[in-house]
Every structure is written in structure tokens, then in C-alpha cells.
Enzyme design. Structure first.
Site, short mmCIF file in Angstrom:
data_model
loop_
_atom_site.label_atom_id
_atom_site.label_comp_id
_atom_site.label_asym_id
_atom_site.label_seq_id
_atom_site.Cartn_x
_atom_site.Cartn_y
_atom_site.Cartn_z
N ASN A 168 49.91 15.85 33.00
CA ASN A 168 49.56 16.58 34.51
C ASN A 168 48.50 15.75 35.06
OD1 ASN A 168 47.78 17.30 32.13
ND2 ASN A 168 46.71 19.23 33.08
N GLU A 225 55.38 18.29 32.84
CA GLU A 225 56.91 18.41 32.50
C GLU A 225 57.63 17.91 33.95
OE1 GLU A 225 54.65 20.58 32.08
OE2 GLU A 225 55.30 22.33 30.66
N GLU A 232 45.87 16.38 38.24
CA GLU A 232 45.50 17.60 39.11
C GLU A 232 44.75 16.78 40.44
OE1 GLU A 232 42.57 19.37 36.57
OE2 GLU A 232 44.26 20.86 35.50
N CYS A 234 55.56 26.51 32.59
CA CYS A 234 55.23 27.37 33.62
C CYS A 234 56.58 27.85 34.35
CB CYS A 234 54.17 26.81 34.53
SG CYS A 234 54.84 25.71 35.67
#
Ligand code: THU
Length: 138
Positions: free
Chosen positions: A46, A59, A48, A90
């Protein structure tokens, strides 16, 4: 179906990608790894952003890297979060999996064992390609 050795290898790749997560806002690091039909593995973490909505999940980074490298046939994706509890992807990532890796096994790393699902199990009655001949709306 990936053999258990291949599952372990993919989980290890996801865990190693997790170490490269850029998560200064949530402090929630995630790693992912996809394996293509030709055996290539692509990793993601990830990433951010101060403008929170621009954050991207591990993912999708792994899936997009695979596709950008020319992979059109993805066998599985492993996901590794913090702790031993399997991390469930998610909704946005499930929708992207449906499009880019519809037949993939989704391996959620866990201790003592991973949880393994199909994309269809994770996203039942999904919205698909609405174009004529597509997989979506009638
Ligand atoms: N995140 C992922 O990378 N994958 C998931 O499956 C769930 C959430 C990230 C997004 C954000 O950077 C952080 O975890 C907290 O939501």
C-alpha cells in the site's frame, strides 16, 4: 489450484512486499503478490498519500504491476496484513480482481493457516462489463 508450496512462496512474497509499504497515515502496512500463469510473480504494497483518497491498496499495486508487465492470466493473489488474522481485501480491490483476475485464488495470509477464497466468493452478484457481449448487465 496452487500447490501448498506455491501458496507458501506467494505468501512469503506478499510478506516481503509488506515491508516496503508506505503507510505514514494509517501505520497499517499491507503487502500483496500475484502469480501469473507463466510463473512470474509481481509484488505490491500500500502507498498512502496526504490526500487520503489517493492512497492505493497493496492488492491493486500488485495487480497493476502484473498487467503493466504484460500478464493477462493471473492464477492467484496473496495478501499479507499485520498480525496473524487473515486480511480481507476491500471492496474496490475485489472489483479490480474481478476484472483483471476473475479466476484467481485469493490467499489471505494467516497464522497458523491462510484463508483461501475465489474472487466470486468474495464478490457475489458482481457488476461486470456492461458492454454488449460483456459479463455484466443483461
Ligand atoms: N489496505 C490495503 O492495502 N489492502 C487492504 O486489503 C485493506 C487496506 C491499505 C489501505 C490503507 O493504506 C491502509 O491499508 C489502511 O486502510
Amino acid at each position: 489450484m496452487l500447490q501448498s508450496e506455491a501458496v507458501e512462496r506467494l505468501v512469503a512474497a506478499a510478506r516481503s512486499a509488506r515491508e516496503r509499504a508506505r503507510a505514514p497515515y494509517s501505520n497499517f502496512s499491507v503487502g500483496a503478490a500475484v502469480i501469473c500463469a507463466d510463473g512470474r510473480i509481481f509484488e505490491g504494497c500500500n502507498i498512502e498519500n496526504a490526500s487520503y483518497g489517493l492512497t492505493i491498496c497493496a492488492e491493486r499495486v500488485a495487480l497493476f504491476c502484473a498487467v503493466a508487465a504484460g500478464c493477462r492470466d493471473i492464477d492467484a493473489i496473496a495478501i499479507a496484513g499485520p498480525g496473524g488474522e487473515p486480511l480481507s481485501p476491500c471492496g474496490a480491490c475485489r472489483q479490480v480482481m474481478l476484472e483483471l483476475a476473475p479466476g484467481a485464488q485469493v490467499i489471505m495470509a494467516g497464522d497458523p493457516a491462510p484463508r483461501i477464497r475465489t474472487v466470486e466468493q468474495l464478490l457475489p452478484e458482481a457488476f461486470g462489463n456492461p458492454a454488449p457481449g460483456g459479463t455484466g448487465a443483461a
